[in-house]
Design a protein around this motif. Structure first.
Motif, PDB file in Angstrom:
ATOM      1  N   ALA A 105      -2.801  11.628   1.732  1.00 38.48           N
ATOM      2  CA  ALA A 105      -2.769  10.176   1.887  1.00 38.48           C
ATOM      3  C   ALA A 105      -2.736   9.748   3.345  1.00 38.48           C
ATOM      4  CB  ALA A 105      -1.549   9.616   1.174  1.00 38.48           C
ATOM      5  N   SER A 106      -3.423   8.650   3.603  1.00 35.66           N
ATOM      6  CA  SER A 106      -3.350   7.999   4.902  1.00 35.66           C
ATOM      7  C   SER A 106      -3.597   6.517   4.681  1.00 35.66           C
ATOM      8  CB  SER A 106      -4.379   8.569   5.881  1.00 35.66           C
ATOM      9  OG  SER A 106      -5.675   8.129   5.558  1.00 35.66           O
ATOM     10  N   VAL A 107      -3.079   5.708   5.577  1.00 34.47           N
ATOM     11  CA  VAL A 107      -3.286   4.271   5.468  1.00 34.47           C
ATOM     12  C   VAL A 107      -4.772   3.959   5.556  1.00 34.47           C
ATOM     13  CG1 VAL A 107      -2.832   2.041   6.558  1.00 34.47           C
ATOM     14  CG2 VAL A 107      -0.992   3.704   6.338  1.00 34.47           C
ATOM     15  N   ALA A 108      -5.472   4.610   6.463  1.00 41.42           N
ATOM     16  CA  ALA A 108      -6.910   4.354   6.630  1.00 41.42           C
ATOM     17  C   ALA A 108      -7.687   4.664   5.353  1.00 41.42           C
ATOM     18  CB  ALA A 108      -7.453   5.176   7.794  1.00 41.42           C
ATOM     19  N   THR A 109      -7.363   5.767   4.705  1.00 41.46           N
ATOM     20  CA  THR A 109      -8.053   6.137   3.467  1.00 41.46           C
ATOM     21  C   THR A 109      -7.723   5.154   2.352  1.00 41.46           C
ATOM     22  OG1 THR A 109      -7.953   8.446   4.116  1.00 41.46           O
ATOM     23  CG2 THR A 109      -8.457   8.006   1.829  1.00 41.46           C
ATOM     24  N   ALA A 110      -6.480   4.723   2.265  1.00 42.91           N
ATOM     25  CA  ALA A 110      -6.088   3.753   1.247  1.00 42.91           C
ATOM     26  C   ALA A 110      -6.842   2.444   1.440  1.00 42.91           C
ATOM     27  CB  ALA A 110      -4.586   3.506   1.298  1.00 42.91           C
TER      28      ALA A 110
ATOM     29  N   ILE B   3      -9.636   0.849  -1.268  1.00 44.22           N
ATOM     30  CA  ILE B   3      -9.500  -0.487  -1.854  1.00 44.22           C
ATOM     31  C   ILE B   3     -10.668  -1.378  -1.437  1.00 44.22           C
ATOM     32  CG2 ILE B   3      -8.050  -2.558  -1.952  1.00 44.22           C
ATOM     33  CD1 ILE B   3      -6.963  -0.045  -3.511  1.00 44.22           C
ATOM     34  N   LYS B   4     -11.067  -1.313  -0.182  1.00 47.89           N
ATOM     35  CA  LYS B   4     -12.208  -2.119   0.285  1.00 47.89           C
ATOM     36  C   LYS B   4     -13.496  -1.738  -0.433  1.00 47.89           C
ATOM     37  CE  LYS B   4     -10.860  -3.637   4.877  1.00 47.89           C
ATOM     38  NZ  LYS B   4     -11.176  -3.590   6.322  1.00 47.89           N
ATOM     39  N   ARG B   5     -13.637  -0.459  -0.768  1.00 45.57           N
ATOM     40  CA  ARG B   5     -14.848  -0.009  -1.465  1.00 45.57           C
ATOM     41  C   ARG B   5     -14.824  -0.336  -2.950  1.00 45.57           C
ATOM     42  NH1 ARG B   5     -16.740   5.645   1.420  1.00 45.57           N
ATOM     43  NH2 ARG B   5     -16.885   4.738   3.496  1.00 45.57           N
ATOM     44  N   GLY B   6     -13.660  -0.757  -3.455  1.00 47.61           N
ATOM     45  CA  GLY B   6     -13.608  -1.191  -4.847  1.00 47.61           C
ATOM     46  C   GLY B   6     -12.687  -0.422  -5.760  1.00 47.61           C
ATOM     47  N   ALA B   7     -11.866   0.459  -5.209  1.00 44.93           N
ATOM     48  CA  ALA B   7     -10.910   1.179  -6.059  1.00 44.93           C
ATOM     49  C   ALA B   7      -9.901   0.184  -6.631  1.00 44.93           C
ATOM     50  CB  ALA B   7     -10.187   2.262  -5.265  1.00 44.93           C
ATOM     51  N   SER B   8      -9.505   0.423  -7.857  1.00 40.07           N
ATOM     52  CA  SER B   8      -8.517  -0.432  -8.513  1.00 40.07           C
ATOM     53  C   SER B   8      -7.109  -0.105  -8.042  1.00 40.07           C
ATOM     54  CB  SER B   8      -8.591  -0.241 -10.031  1.00 40.07           C
ATOM     55  OG  SER B   8      -9.913  -0.418 -10.487  1.00 40.07           O
ATOM     56  N   ASP B   9      -6.883   1.154  -7.715  1.00 43.67           N
ATOM     57  CA  ASP B   9      -5.561   1.593  -7.280  1.00 43.67           C
ATOM     58  C   ASP B   9      -5.709   2.881  -6.479  1.00 43.67           C
ATOM     59  OD1 ASP B   9      -2.781   1.745  -7.002  1.00 43.67           O
ATOM     60  OD2 ASP B   9      -2.451   1.201  -9.081  1.00 43.67           O
ATOM     61  N   TYR B  10      -4.664   3.209  -5.746  1.00 44.09           N
ATOM     62  CA  TYR B  10      -4.640   4.386  -4.875  1.00 44.09           C
ATOM     63  C   TYR B  10      -3.276   5.039  -5.043  1.00 44.09           C
ATOM     64  CZ  TYR B  10      -5.052   6.973  -0.415  1.00 44.09           C
ATOM     65  OH  TYR B  10      -5.129   7.933   0.556  1.00 44.09           O
ATOM     66  N   LEU B  11      -3.245   6.247  -5.549  1.00 45.30           N
ATOM     67  CA  LEU B  11      -1.991   6.940  -5.802  1.00 45.30           C
ATOM     68  C   LEU B  11      -1.890   8.184  -4.930  1.00 45.30           C
ATOM     69  CD1 LEU B  11      -1.938   6.816  -9.712  1.00 45.30           C
ATOM     70  CD2 LEU B  11      -0.838   5.234  -8.116  1.00 45.30           C
ATOM     71  N   CYS B  12      -0.703   8.418  -4.420  1.00 43.74           N
ATOM     72  CA  CYS B  12      -0.444   9.589  -3.576  1.00 43.74           C
ATOM     73  C   CYS B  12       0.326  10.621  -4.390  1.00 43.74           C
ATOM     74  CB  CYS B  12       0.385   9.187  -2.368  1.00 43.74           C
ATOM     75  SG  CYS B  12      -0.306   7.816  -1.438  1.00 43.74           S
ATOM     76  N   LYS B  13      -0.165  11.858  -4.388  1.00 44.75           N
ATOM     77  CA  LYS B  13       0.548  12.941  -5.080  1.00 44.75           C
ATOM     78  C   LYS B  13       1.859  13.204  -4.380  1.00 44.75           C
ATOM     79  CE  LYS B  13      -3.626  15.400  -6.474  1.00 44.75           C
ATOM     80  NZ  LYS B  13      -4.378  16.643  -6.274  1.00 44.75           N
ATOM     81  N   PRO B  14       2.877  13.575  -5.081  1.00 44.43           N
ATOM     82  CA  PRO B  14       2.915  13.798  -6.530  1.00 44.43           C
ATOM     83  C   PRO B  14       3.114  12.475  -7.277  1.00 44.43           C
ATOM     84  CG  PRO B  14       5.046  14.319  -5.590  1.00 44.43           C
ATOM     85  CD  PRO B  14       4.137  13.940  -4.433  1.00 44.43           C
ATOM     86  N   VAL B  15       2.520  12.385  -8.443  1.00 43.92           N
ATOM     87  CA  VAL B  15       2.684  11.228  -9.313  1.00 43.92           C
ATOM     88  C   VAL B  15       3.007  11.730 -10.715  1.00 43.92           C
ATOM     89  CG1 VAL B  15       1.143   9.711  -8.027  1.00 43.92           C
ATOM     90  CG2 VAL B  15       0.221  11.081  -9.875  1.00 43.92           C
TER      91      VAL B  15
END
Length: 80
Positions: free
Chosen positions: A37-42, A46-58
């Motif tokens: 995970a990174s803030v830039a990737t998150a 989201i900007k590209r259209g992901a509904s959500d972003y989860l960081c392992k472990p979940v």
């Protein structure tokens, strides 16, 4: 833009598939699950259209909530 082959991600990122999937099905739920995970990737996801972003472990429950749209929509602050 050439469409990425979803069965082969050599140099591409899975994030490249988000707009393609969203274009093909605007109502699709796209959840990005990452162990790096990174803030830039998150933000990119989201900007590209992901509904959500989860960081392992979940937990399985967190994944189910994200897929059903019940997630808080906030990105976890626990970035590496």
């Amino acid at each position: 833009m050439a469409r990425p082959d979803p069965t082969k991600l050599e140099q591409e990122s899975g994030l490249d598939l988000i707009p393609v999937l969203r274009e093909q099905n605007p109502d699709i739920t796209i959840v990005v699950l990452t162990g790096y995970a990174s803030v830039a990737t998150a933000v990119t996801a989201i900007k590209r259209g992901a509904s959500d972003y989860l960081c392992k472990p979940v937990t399985a429950g967190e994944v189910v909530k994200a897929l059903s749209g019940e997630s808080s929509g906030s990105v976890d602050d626990d970035f590496s």
